[in-house]
Write an enzyme that holds these catalytic residues in place. Structure first.
Site, PDB file in Angstrom:
ATOM      1  N   LYS A  99      -3.597  25.279  -2.107  1.00  0.00           N
ATOM      2  CA  LYS A  99      -3.551  24.549  -3.381  1.00  0.00           C
ATOM      3  C   LYS A  99      -2.252  24.824  -4.146  1.00  0.00           C
ATOM      4  CE  LYS A  99      -7.305  26.428  -5.126  1.00  0.00           C
ATOM      5  NZ  LYS A  99      -7.696  27.457  -4.140  1.00  0.00           N
ATOM      6  N   ARG A 126      -0.302  41.031  -2.711  1.00  0.00           N
ATOM      7  CA  ARG A 126      -1.162  40.754  -3.870  1.00  0.00           C
ATOM      8  C   ARG A 126      -2.484  41.494  -3.679  1.00  0.00           C
ATOM      9  NH1 ARG A 126      -2.731  34.579  -5.363  1.00  0.00           N
ATOM     10  NH2 ARG A 126      -4.846  35.209  -5.873  1.00  0.00           N
ATOM     11  N   ARG A 128      -0.587  36.660   4.038  1.00  0.00           N
ATOM     12  CA  ARG A 128      -0.077  36.658   2.670  1.00  0.00           C
ATOM     13  C   ARG A 128      -0.123  38.075   2.077  1.00  0.00           C
ATOM     14  NH1 ARG A 128      -2.495  32.325  -1.581  1.00  0.00           N
ATOM     15  NH2 ARG A 128      -3.917  33.946  -2.263  1.00  0.00           N
ATOM     16  N   ARG A 132     -14.028  37.051  -2.971  1.00  0.00           N
ATOM     17  CA  ARG A 132     -13.473  35.797  -3.501  1.00  0.00           C
ATOM     18  C   ARG A 132     -14.056  34.592  -2.760  1.00  0.00           C
ATOM     19  NH1 ARG A 132      -7.362  36.507  -2.911  1.00  0.00           N
ATOM     20  NH2 ARG A 132      -7.198  34.580  -4.107  1.00  0.00           N
ATOM     21  N   ARG A 167     -13.758  26.131 -11.592  1.00  0.00           N
ATOM     22  CA  ARG A 167     -14.389  26.898 -10.513  1.00  0.00           C
ATOM     23  C   ARG A 167     -15.898  27.013 -10.708  1.00  0.00           C
ATOM     24  NH1 ARG A 167      -9.398  30.006  -9.153  1.00  0.00           N
ATOM     25  NH2 ARG A 167      -9.761  31.337  -7.369  1.00  0.00           N
TER      26      ARG A 167
END
Ligand code: AMP
Length: 190
Positions: free
Chosen positions: A13, A133, A127, A144, A88
């Site tokens: 996204k 992160r 990632r 998540r 969300r």
């Protein structure tokens, strides 16, 4: 045009939103980016939400709705918003519809990027290695994904019922997905 890029974490996204900012001059409204900026600044909001992001849970609807509301005038001036990571929950979607209606606007299209869970896990591992992160670590990512499946996926019938949902294959390369999005947007009249 107001567009929602919809999908689980790591569906692509953010990457696609940034491209649309460049090609169409729209404004990207990413609540995840806004919350991370608040944490980096050490603001009161940042201190309040840090533990929630670290765990991989969702912050309260009130917090993200207020963040979005504050940015709507800017998006309107630019000719439209790309909502990335918002809404969300069904409550957030209802609040967004009401906020836009109050401004004489609406969501024009919801583009769902479909990516299977194995591919998401592979992307997130990469990632995490590249960007470090904290909430991309494998254990937090499970939380998540769970939040997505339990709280966010129920938005699909909500937008389907409004006739706004378009399903796209998010498994291809960035370029392939970009082309799919552009084709889908050709059919959208704002
Ligand atoms: P993202 O970068 O969109 O994956 O968001 C990172 C984290 O920020 C999420 O795991 C949530 O903790 C929080 N967050 C971002 N957007 C929302 C939202 N719309 N509602 C609730 N929490 C959010």
């Amino acid at each position: 045009m107001n567009l929602i890029l919809f999908g689980p974490p790591a569906a692509g996204k953010g990457t696609q939103a940034k491209r649309l900012v460049e090609t169409r001059g729209m404004v990207q409204l990413s609540t995840g980016d806004m919350l991370r900026a608040a944490i980096a600044e050490g603001s009161e909001l940042g201190l309040k939400v840090k533990a929630v992001l670290d765990r991989g849970d969702l912050v309260t609807d009130e917090i993200v709705i207020a963040l979005i509301e504050a940015r709507l005038p800017e998006a309107e001036a630019a000719g439209g918003a790309i909502f990335d990571g918002f809404p969300r929950t069904v409550a957030q979607a209802e609040a967004l519809d009401a906020m836009l209606a109050g401004r004489g606007a609406r969501i024009d299209s919801v583009l769902r990027l479909k990516v299977d869970e194995e591919a998401l896990k592979a992307r997130i591992t990469k990632r995490f290695e590249e960007q470090g992160r904290a909430d991309d670590n494998p254990e937090v990512f499970v939380t998540r994904l769970d939040a997505y499946n339990r709280q966010t996926a129920p938005l699909l019938p909500y937008y389907q019922a409004q006739g706004k949902l378009e399903e796209l294959d998010g498994m291809g390369s960035v370029e392939q997905v970009s082309r799919e999005i552009d084709t889908a947007l050709e059919g959208v009249t704002a």
